[in-house]
Design a protein around this motif. Structure first.
Motif, PDB file in Angstrom:
ATOM      1  N   ARG A 122       0.800  -1.237   0.000  1.00 39.20           N
ATOM      2  CA  ARG A 122       0.000   0.000   0.000  1.00 39.20           C
ATOM      3  C   ARG A 122       0.825   1.275   0.000  1.00 39.20           C
ATOM      4  N   ALA A 123       1.993   1.275   0.680  1.00 37.72           N
ATOM      5  CA  ALA A 123       2.772   2.524   0.772  1.00 37.72           C
ATOM      6  C   ALA A 123       4.107   2.422   0.037  1.00 37.72           C
ATOM      7  N   GLY A 124       4.400   1.251  -0.524  1.00 38.32           N
ATOM      8  CA  GLY A 124       5.641   1.095  -1.292  1.00 38.32           C
ATOM      9  C   GLY A 124       6.873   0.903  -0.422  1.00 38.32           C
ATOM     10  N   GLU A 183      12.757  12.093   9.220  1.00 33.49           N
ATOM     11  CA  GLU A 183      13.923  12.936   9.480  1.00 33.49           C
ATOM     12  C   GLU A 183      14.083  13.957   8.348  1.00 33.49           C
ATOM     13  N   THR A 184      14.228  15.196   8.704  1.00 35.09           N
ATOM     14  CA  THR A 184      14.394  16.249   7.698  1.00 35.09           C
ATOM     15  C   THR A 184      14.984  17.478   8.379  1.00 35.09           C
ATOM     16  N   SER A 185      15.340  18.477   7.595  1.00 38.91           N
ATOM     17  CA  SER A 185      15.805  19.737   8.197  1.00 38.91           C
ATOM     18  C   SER A 185      15.778  20.836   7.150  1.00 38.91           C
ATOM     19  N   PHE A 224      17.292  23.408   4.680  1.00 37.14           N
ATOM     20  CA  PHE A 224      18.514  23.452   3.847  1.00 37.14           C
ATOM     21  C   PHE A 224      19.372  22.206   4.093  1.00 37.14           C
ATOM     22  N   ARG A 225      18.713  21.033   4.012  1.00 37.09           N
ATOM     23  CA  ARG A 225      19.355  19.775   4.413  1.00 37.09           C
ATOM     24  C   ARG A 225      20.674  19.525   3.676  1.00 37.09           C
ATOM     25  N   TYR A 226      20.684  19.718   2.364  1.00 27.89           N
ATOM     26  CA  TYR A 226      21.939  19.576   1.611  1.00 27.89           C
ATOM     27  C   TYR A 226      22.309  20.963   1.082  1.00 27.89           C
ATOM     28  N   ALA A 236       8.213  16.239  -3.216  1.00 28.86           N
ATOM     29  CA  ALA A 236       7.493  14.963  -3.094  1.00 28.86           C
ATOM     30  C   ALA A 236       8.068  14.196  -1.904  1.00 28.86           C
ATOM     31  N   GLY A 237       7.251  14.003  -0.872  1.00 31.54           N
ATOM     32  CA  GLY A 237       7.767  13.415   0.376  1.00 31.54           C
ATOM     33  C   GLY A 237       8.359  14.532   1.211  1.00 31.54           C
ATOM     34  N   CYS A 238       7.503  15.535   1.505  1.00 26.60           N
ATOM     35  CA  CYS A 238       7.993  16.791   2.102  1.00 26.60           C
ATOM     36  C   CYS A 238       8.126  16.708   3.619  1.00 26.60           C
ATOM     37  N   GLU A 277      10.014  21.399   6.110  1.00 22.71           N
ATOM     38  CA  GLU A 277      11.275  22.138   6.068  1.00 22.71           C
ATOM     39  C   GLU A 277      11.841  22.259   4.650  1.00 22.71           C
ATOM     40  N   GLU A 278      11.735  21.171   3.887  1.00 22.86           N
ATOM     41  CA  GLU A 278      12.281  21.186   2.515  1.00 22.86           C
ATOM     42  C   GLU A 278      11.522  22.202   1.645  1.00 22.86           C
ATOM     43  N   ALA A 279      10.194  22.155   1.699  1.00 21.54           N
ATOM     44  CA  ALA A 279       9.389  23.053   0.857  1.00 21.54           C
ATOM     45  C   ALA A 279       9.632  24.520   1.232  1.00 21.54           C
ATOM     46  N   THR A 318       3.950  17.401  -1.003  1.00 16.49           N
ATOM     47  CA  THR A 318       3.062  16.264  -0.727  1.00 16.49           C
ATOM     48  C   THR A 318       3.740  15.244   0.175  1.00 16.49           C
ATOM     49  N   ASP A 319       2.910  14.511   0.917  1.00 21.45           N
ATOM     50  CA  ASP A 319       3.434  13.434   1.763  1.00 21.45           C
ATOM     51  C   ASP A 319       2.291  12.461   2.046  1.00 21.45           C
ATOM     52  N   ILE A 320       2.659  11.252   2.411  1.00 22.43           N
ATOM     53  CA  ILE A 320       1.641  10.243   2.767  1.00 22.43           C
ATOM     54  C   ILE A 320       1.175  10.440   4.203  1.00 22.43           C
ATOM     55  N   ASN A 336       0.131   9.596  -2.030  1.00 22.23           N
ATOM     56  CA  ASN A 336       0.883   8.355  -1.883  1.00 22.23           C
ATOM     57  C   ASN A 336       1.699   8.114  -3.151  1.00 22.23           C
ATOM     58  N   LEU A 337       3.008   8.186  -3.031  1.00 23.37           N
ATOM     59  CA  LEU A 337       3.874   8.061  -4.203  1.00 23.37           C
ATOM     60  C   LEU A 337       3.990   6.623  -4.701  1.00 23.37           C
ATOM     61  N   ALA A 338       3.415   5.686  -3.957  1.00 20.59           N
ATOM     62  CA  ALA A 338       3.450   4.293  -4.417  1.00 20.59           C
ATOM     63  C   ALA A 338       2.302   4.015  -5.385  1.00 20.59           C
ATOM     64  N   CYS A 347      12.696  15.045  -4.728  1.00 21.19           N
ATOM     65  CA  CYS A 347      12.204  13.835  -4.061  1.00 21.19           C
ATOM     66  C   CYS A 347      13.407  13.253  -3.316  1.00 21.19           C
ATOM     67  N   MET A 348      13.632  13.779  -2.146  1.00 23.27           N
ATOM     68  CA  MET A 348      14.861  13.446  -1.423  1.00 23.27           C
ATOM     69  C   MET A 348      14.555  12.511  -0.251  1.00 23.27           C
ATOM     70  N   ASN A 349      15.291  11.419  -0.217  1.00 18.80           N
ATOM     71  CA  ASN A 349      15.230  10.472   0.913  1.00 18.80           C
ATOM     72  C   ASN A 349      13.842   9.853   1.114  1.00 18.80           C
ATOM     73  N   VAL A 350      13.157   9.630   0.021  1.00 18.18           N
ATOM     74  CA  VAL A 350      11.834   8.996   0.082  1.00 18.18           C
ATOM     75  C   VAL A 350      11.912   7.591  -0.517  1.00 18.18           C
TER      76      VAL A 350
HETATM   77  C1  LIG Z   1      13.083  10.925   5.436  1.00 17.23           C
HETATM   78  S1  LIG Z   1      11.689  11.902   5.029  1.00 17.23           S
HETATM   79  C2  LIG Z   1      12.399  12.976   3.812  1.00 17.23           C
HETATM   80  C3  LIG Z   1      11.933  14.396   3.963  1.00 17.23           C
HETATM   81  C4  LIG Z   1      12.612  15.382   2.999  1.00 17.23           C
HETATM   82  N1  LIG Z   1      12.318  15.060   1.627  1.00 17.23           N
HETATM   83  C5  LIG Z   1      14.097  15.432   3.238  1.00 17.23           C
HETATM   84  O1  LIG Z   1      14.869  14.846   2.486  1.00 17.23           O
HETATM   85  O2  LIG Z   1      14.503  16.069   4.218  1.00 17.23           O
HETATM   86  C6  LIG Z   1      10.734  10.773   4.016  1.00 17.23           C
HETATM   87  C7  LIG Z   1       9.287  11.202   3.822  1.00 17.23           C
HETATM   88  O3  LIG Z   1       8.690  10.371   2.817  1.00 17.23           O
HETATM   89  C8  LIG Z   1       7.358  10.120   3.189  1.00 17.23           C
HETATM   90  N2  LIG Z   1       6.881   8.916   2.493  1.00 17.23           N
HETATM   91  C9  LIG Z   1       7.231   7.628   2.712  1.00 17.23           C
HETATM   92  N3  LIG Z   1       6.551   6.816   1.884  1.00 17.23           N
HETATM   93  C10 LIG Z   1       5.763   7.612   1.123  1.00 17.23           C
HETATM   94  C11 LIG Z   1       4.824   7.369   0.080  1.00 17.23           C
HETATM   95  N4  LIG Z   1       4.533   6.145  -0.328  1.00 17.23           N
HETATM   96  N5  LIG Z   1       4.197   8.433  -0.479  1.00 17.23           N
HETATM   97  C12 LIG Z   1       4.461   9.688  -0.057  1.00 17.23           C
HETATM   98  N6  LIG Z   1       5.334   9.988   0.921  1.00 17.23           N
HETATM   99  C13 LIG Z   1       5.974   8.962   1.501  1.00 17.23           C
HETATM  100  C14 LIG Z   1       7.423   9.962   4.703  1.00 17.23           C
HETATM  101  O4  LIG Z   1       6.171  10.183   5.317  1.00 17.23           O
HETATM  102  C15 LIG Z   1       8.452  11.028   5.080  1.00 17.23           C
HETATM  103  O5  LIG Z   1       7.831  12.239   5.405  1.00 17.23           O
END
Ligand SMILES: C[S@@+](CC[C@H](N)C(=O)[O-])C[C@H]1O[C@@H](n2cnc3c(N)ncnc32)[C@H](O)[C@@H]1O
Length: 288
Positions: free
Chosen positions: A17-19, A71-73, A75-77, A109-111, A115-117, A141-143, A198-200, A213-216
Protein backbone atom coordinates in the motif's frame (compact mmCIF):
# COMPACT_ATOMS: atom_id res chain seq x y z
CA UNK A 1 -0.26 -17.95 13.20
CA UNK A 2 2.78 -16.89 15.21
CA UNK A 3 4.02 -13.34 15.71
CA UNK A 4 6.70 -13.65 13.07
CA UNK A 5 4.16 -14.60 10.43
CA UNK A 6 1.97 -11.69 11.45
CA UNK A 7 4.91 -9.30 11.23
CA UNK A 8 5.55 -10.65 7.71
CA UNK A 9 1.91 -9.99 6.83
CA UNK A 10 2.14 -6.43 8.15
CA UNK A 11 5.36 -5.93 6.24
CA UNK A 12 3.71 -7.15 3.02
CA UNK A 13 0.69 -4.93 3.57
CA UNK A 14 2.79 -1.80 4.12
CA UNK A 15 4.86 -2.57 1.05
CA UNK A 16 1.79 -3.16 -1.12
CA UNK A 17 0.00 0.00 0.00
CA UNK A 18 2.77 2.52 0.77
CA UNK A 19 5.64 1.10 -1.29
CA UNK A 20 7.87 0.92 1.77
CA UNK A 21 10.04 -2.18 1.67
CA UNK A 22 10.95 -3.14 5.23
CA UNK A 23 13.48 -5.89 4.49
CA UNK A 24 15.15 -8.19 7.06
CA UNK A 25 17.71 -5.53 7.94
CA UNK A 26 14.81 -3.54 9.41
CA UNK A 27 13.29 -6.44 11.38
CA UNK A 28 14.17 -4.95 14.76
CA UNK A 29 12.83 -1.55 13.75
CA UNK A 30 9.54 -3.11 12.59
CA UNK A 31 9.14 -5.32 15.68
CA UNK A 32 9.92 -2.44 18.07
CA UNK A 33 7.54 0.00 16.37
CA UNK A 34 4.74 -2.58 16.21
CA UNK A 35 5.21 -3.43 19.90
CA UNK A 36 5.14 0.27 20.82
CA UNK A 37 2.01 0.77 18.74
CA UNK A 38 0.21 -2.17 20.35
CA UNK A 39 1.10 -1.03 23.86
CA UNK A 40 -0.07 2.49 23.24
CA UNK A 41 -3.38 1.39 21.76
CA UNK A 42 -4.01 -1.42 24.25
CA UNK A 43 -3.92 -4.13 21.57
CA UNK A 44 -2.88 -7.38 23.19
CA UNK A 45 -2.22 -9.72 20.26
CA UNK A 46 -0.58 -9.25 16.90
CA UNK A 47 -3.39 -11.18 15.19
CA UNK A 48 -5.83 -8.61 16.60
CA UNK A 49 -3.62 -5.81 15.22
CA UNK A 50 -3.42 -7.46 11.81
CA UNK A 51 -7.20 -7.91 11.68
CA UNK A 52 -7.81 -4.26 12.59
CA UNK A 53 -5.28 -2.96 10.08
CA UNK A 54 -6.82 -5.09 7.33
CA UNK A 55 -10.38 -4.02 8.13
CA UNK A 56 -9.94 -0.33 8.78
CA UNK A 57 -8.14 2.44 6.95
CA UNK A 58 -7.97 4.41 10.17
CA UNK A 59 -6.10 1.56 11.91
CA UNK A 60 -3.81 1.07 8.91
CA UNK A 61 -2.91 4.75 8.79
CA UNK A 62 -2.24 4.89 12.54
CA UNK A 63 0.24 2.03 12.22
CA UNK A 64 1.78 3.48 9.05
CA UNK A 65 2.46 6.82 10.79
CA UNK A 66 4.59 4.93 13.29
CA UNK A 67 6.62 3.19 10.59
CA UNK A 68 7.49 6.31 8.58
CA UNK A 69 10.89 7.94 8.91
CA UNK A 70 10.44 11.68 8.88
CA UNK A 71 13.92 12.94 9.48
CA UNK A 72 14.39 16.25 7.70
CA UNK A 73 15.81 19.74 8.20
CA UNK A 74 15.96 23.19 6.69
CA UNK A 75 18.51 23.45 3.85
CA UNK A 76 19.35 19.78 4.41
CA UNK A 77 21.94 19.58 1.61
CA UNK A 78 23.53 23.05 1.32
CA UNK A 79 25.00 22.26 -2.11
CA UNK A 80 21.52 21.54 -3.52
CA UNK A 81 20.28 24.93 -2.37
CA UNK A 82 23.44 26.59 -3.69
CA UNK A 83 22.71 24.97 -7.08
CA UNK A 84 19.11 26.15 -6.90
CA UNK A 85 20.21 29.70 -6.13
CA UNK A 86 23.24 29.99 -8.41
CA UNK A 87 22.32 27.85 -11.39
CA UNK A 88 18.76 26.58 -11.65
CA UNK A 89 16.92 29.82 -10.87
CA UNK A 90 19.25 31.78 -13.15
CA UNK A 91 18.52 29.35 -16.00
CA UNK A 92 14.76 29.53 -15.36
CA UNK A 93 14.91 33.31 -15.21
CA UNK A 94 16.71 33.53 -18.54
CA UNK A 95 14.48 30.98 -20.27
CA UNK A 96 11.12 32.15 -18.96
CA UNK A 97 11.71 35.88 -18.87
CA UNK A 98 9.33 36.61 -21.77
CA UNK A 99 6.65 34.11 -20.79
CA UNK A 100 3.28 35.48 -19.81
CA UNK A 101 2.27 34.39 -17.24
CA UNK A 102 5.79 33.67 -15.98
CA UNK A 103 5.27 30.50 -13.95
CA UNK A 104 7.51 28.36 -11.81
CA UNK A 105 6.11 25.06 -10.55
CA UNK A 106 8.03 23.03 -8.00
CA UNK A 107 7.12 19.71 -6.35
CA UNK A 108 8.51 18.64 -3.00
CA UNK A 109 7.49 14.96 -3.09
CA UNK A 110 7.77 13.41 0.38
CA UNK A 111 7.99 16.79 2.10
CA UNK A 112 7.68 15.45 5.69
CA UNK A 113 7.10 18.34 8.12
CA UNK A 114 7.65 21.09 5.55
CA UNK A 115 11.27 22.14 6.07
CA UNK A 116 12.28 21.19 2.52
CA UNK A 117 9.39 23.05 0.86
CA UNK A 118 9.96 26.20 2.95
CA UNK A 119 13.71 26.06 2.24
CA UNK A 120 12.87 26.04 -1.49
CA UNK A 121 10.41 28.93 -1.06
CA UNK A 122 12.93 30.99 0.94
CA UNK A 123 15.64 30.37 -1.65
CA UNK A 124 13.31 31.46 -4.45
CA UNK A 125 12.12 34.55 -2.55
CA UNK A 126 15.71 35.58 -1.79
CA UNK A 127 17.31 34.77 -5.14
CA UNK A 128 14.84 35.11 -7.98
CA UNK A 129 14.95 38.49 -9.64
CA UNK A 130 11.59 40.31 -9.75
CA UNK A 131 10.01 37.51 -7.77
CA UNK A 132 6.66 39.37 -7.63
CA UNK A 133 6.40 39.09 -11.41
CA UNK A 134 6.28 35.29 -11.20
CA UNK A 135 3.43 32.93 -10.49
CA UNK A 136 5.16 30.53 -8.13
CA UNK A 137 3.61 27.34 -6.86
CA UNK A 138 5.40 24.87 -4.64
CA UNK A 139 3.34 21.70 -4.26
CA UNK A 140 4.45 19.78 -1.18
CA UNK A 141 3.06 16.26 -0.73
CA UNK A 142 3.43 13.43 1.76
CA UNK A 143 1.64 10.24 2.77
CA UNK A 144 1.65 11.27 6.44
CA UNK A 145 -1.34 13.32 7.60
CA UNK A 146 0.45 14.17 10.86
CA UNK A 147 3.52 15.49 9.03
CA UNK A 148 1.33 17.61 6.75
CA UNK A 149 -0.51 19.11 9.75
CA UNK A 150 2.84 20.11 11.25
CA UNK A 151 3.97 21.53 7.88
CA UNK A 152 0.82 23.63 7.54
CA UNK A 153 1.23 25.08 11.03
CA UNK A 154 4.73 26.12 9.93
CA UNK A 155 6.01 26.49 13.50
CA UNK A 156 9.57 25.40 14.30
CA UNK A 157 11.86 25.60 17.31
CA UNK A 158 14.96 27.80 17.29
CA UNK A 159 17.13 24.65 17.16
CA UNK A 160 15.37 23.50 13.99
CA UNK A 161 16.19 26.83 12.37
CA UNK A 162 19.95 26.70 12.94
CA UNK A 163 20.76 26.43 9.22
CA UNK A 164 19.15 29.79 8.47
CA UNK A 165 21.11 33.02 8.38
CA UNK A 166 20.04 35.72 10.88
CA UNK A 167 18.66 37.73 7.91
CA UNK A 168 16.56 34.77 6.73
CA UNK A 169 15.19 34.25 10.23
CA UNK A 170 14.36 37.93 10.56
CA UNK A 171 12.81 38.26 7.10
CA UNK A 172 10.87 35.02 6.78
CA UNK A 173 9.88 34.04 10.35
CA UNK A 174 7.95 35.66 13.19
CA UNK A 175 8.51 34.65 16.80
CA UNK A 176 5.48 33.06 18.45
CA UNK A 177 4.89 35.36 21.44
CA UNK A 178 6.29 34.10 24.73
CA UNK A 179 7.95 31.01 23.21
CA UNK A 180 11.16 29.97 21.50
CA UNK A 181 9.14 28.90 18.49
CA UNK A 182 9.06 30.65 15.16
CA UNK A 183 6.40 30.65 12.46
CA UNK A 184 7.05 31.01 8.73
CA UNK A 185 5.63 34.34 7.59
CA UNK A 186 2.55 34.38 5.30
CA UNK A 187 4.52 35.59 2.25
CA UNK A 188 6.49 32.32 2.19
CA UNK A 189 3.57 30.17 3.36
CA UNK A 190 1.46 31.43 0.46
CA UNK A 191 4.01 30.04 -2.01
CA UNK A 192 3.54 26.48 -0.72
CA UNK A 193 0.49 24.22 -1.02
CA UNK A 194 0.46 21.01 1.01
CA UNK A 195 -1.50 17.95 -0.08
CA UNK A 196 -1.67 14.27 0.88
CA UNK A 197 -0.28 11.96 -1.79
CA UNK A 198 0.88 8.36 -1.88
CA UNK A 199 3.87 8.06 -4.20
CA UNK A 200 3.45 4.29 -4.42
CA UNK A 201 0.33 4.83 -6.51
CA UNK A 202 0.20 6.37 -9.99
CA UNK A 203 0.15 10.13 -9.41
CA UNK A 204 -0.15 13.18 -11.62
CA UNK A 205 0.70 16.58 -10.24
CA UNK A 206 0.82 18.56 -13.51
CA UNK A 207 3.88 19.88 -15.34
CA UNK A 208 6.80 20.84 -13.10
CA UNK A 209 10.00 22.84 -13.52
CA UNK A 210 11.61 21.26 -10.51
CA UNK A 211 10.97 18.05 -8.60
CA UNK A 212 12.59 17.43 -5.23
CA UNK A 213 12.20 13.84 -4.06
CA UNK A 214 14.86 13.45 -1.42
CA UNK A 215 15.23 10.47 0.91
CA UNK A 216 11.83 9.00 0.08
CA UNK A 217 12.61 6.22 -2.38
CA UNK A 218 15.42 4.66 -0.35
CA UNK A 219 13.00 2.08 1.05
CA UNK A 220 11.06 1.52 -2.19
CA UNK A 221 11.67 -1.63 -4.25
CA UNK A 222 13.59 -1.09 -7.48
CA UNK A 223 10.44 -1.63 -9.53
CA UNK A 224 8.47 1.03 -7.64
CA UNK A 225 11.41 3.39 -7.63
CA UNK A 226 11.77 3.12 -11.39
CA UNK A 227 8.03 3.65 -11.96
CA UNK A 228 8.16 6.78 -9.82
CA UNK A 229 11.30 8.09 -11.54
CA UNK A 230 9.68 7.57 -14.97
CA UNK A 231 6.68 9.55 -13.68
CA UNK A 232 8.93 12.39 -12.48
CA UNK A 233 10.69 12.43 -15.83
CA UNK A 234 7.35 12.73 -17.69
CA UNK A 235 6.14 15.47 -15.37
CA UNK A 236 9.23 17.66 -15.85
CA UNK A 237 9.18 20.43 -18.41
CA UNK A 238 12.15 20.38 -20.81
CA UNK A 239 15.05 22.04 -18.98
CA UNK A 240 13.48 21.06 -15.64
CA UNK A 241 15.44 19.49 -12.79
CA UNK A 242 15.02 16.42 -10.59
CA UNK A 243 16.74 16.47 -7.20
CA UNK A 244 17.24 13.25 -5.22
CA UNK A 245 18.81 12.53 -1.83
CA UNK A 246 22.51 11.80 -1.57
CA UNK A 247 21.98 8.05 -1.26
CA UNK A 248 19.69 7.92 -4.31
CA UNK A 249 20.50 7.93 -8.01
CA UNK A 250 19.13 7.16 -11.45
CA UNK A 251 21.86 4.61 -12.02
CA UNK A 252 19.55 1.65 -12.70
CA UNK A 253 16.67 3.56 -14.21
CA UNK A 254 16.21 3.92 -17.97
CA UNK A 255 15.17 7.57 -18.13
CA UNK A 256 16.85 10.15 -20.29
CA UNK A 257 18.06 12.85 -17.93
CA UNK A 258 21.43 14.56 -17.92
CA UNK A 259 23.33 14.46 -14.66
CA UNK A 260 24.99 17.62 -13.40
CA UNK A 261 27.37 17.60 -10.46
CA UNK A 262 27.21 20.56 -8.10
CA UNK A 263 29.52 20.28 -5.10
CA UNK A 264 28.62 17.02 -3.39
CA UNK A 265 25.19 16.86 -5.04
CA UNK A 266 24.16 15.26 -8.29
CA UNK A 267 21.17 16.88 -9.99
CA UNK A 268 19.30 15.59 -13.03
CA UNK A 269 18.08 17.77 -15.85
CA UNK A 270 15.60 17.00 -18.61
CA UNK A 271 17.16 17.98 -21.93
CA UNK A 272 15.63 20.93 -23.74
CA UNK A 273 15.40 19.02 -27.03
CA UNK A 274 12.60 16.47 -27.42
CA UNK A 275 13.83 12.98 -26.62
CA UNK A 276 12.42 10.10 -28.66
CA UNK A 277 14.17 7.05 -27.24
CA UNK A 278 14.86 6.14 -23.64
CA UNK A 279 18.55 5.63 -22.96
CA UNK A 280 20.40 4.77 -19.77
CA UNK A 281 20.42 7.59 -17.26
CA UNK A 282 23.57 9.48 -16.37
CA UNK A 283 24.33 9.59 -20.06
CA UNK A 284 25.94 12.97 -19.86
CA UNK A 285 27.90 14.14 -16.86
CA UNK A 286 28.84 17.75 -16.73
CA UNK A 287 30.11 20.04 -14.06
CA UNK A 288 28.19 23.18 -13.25
C1 LIG B 1 13.08 10.93 5.44
S1 LIG B 1 11.69 11.90 5.03
C2 LIG B 1 12.40 12.98 3.81
C3 LIG B 1 11.93 14.40 3.96
C4 LIG B 1 12.61 15.38 3.00
N1 LIG B 1 12.32 15.06 1.63
C5 LIG B 1 14.10 15.43 3.24
O1 LIG B 1 14.87 14.85 2.49
O2 LIG B 1 14.50 16.07 4.22
C6 LIG B 1 10.73 10.77 4.02
C7 LIG B 1 9.29 11.20 3.82
O3 LIG B 1 8.69 10.37 2.82
C8 LIG B 1 7.36 10.12 3.19
N2 LIG B 1 6.88 8.92 2.49
C9 LIG B 1 7.23 7.63 2.71
N3 LIG B 1 6.55 6.82 1.88
C10 LIG B 1 5.76 7.61 1.12
C11 LIG B 1 4.82 7.37 0.08
N4 LIG B 1 4.53 6.14 -0.33
N5 LIG B 1 4.20 8.43 -0.48
C12 LIG B 1 4.46 9.69 -0.06
N6 LIG B 1 5.33 9.99 0.92
C13 LIG B 1 5.97 8.96 1.50
C14 LIG B 1 7.42 9.96 4.70
O4 LIG B 1 6.17 10.18 5.32
C15 LIG B 1 8.45 11.03 5.08
O5 LIG B 1 7.83 12.24 5.40
Amino acid sequence: MNTETELDELRALVERRAGIHLDETRDRFLAARVREHMQERGITSSSDLLGRVRRSNFEYEALLERLLTQETSFFRYPSVFAALRNTILKEMHARKFWENPRTLRVWSAGCATGEEAYSIAITIADALMFVEAWEIEILATDISAAALRHAERAVYSRRELEALTPEQLETHFARVTGTDQWQVRPRIRKMVRFAPMNLAEPVYAGRMDLVFCMNVMIYFTEERRNALLRGFCDTLNPGGYLVLGHAESLAKCPVKLESCRHGDSLLYRKPLAVVKEAAPAVALEKSL
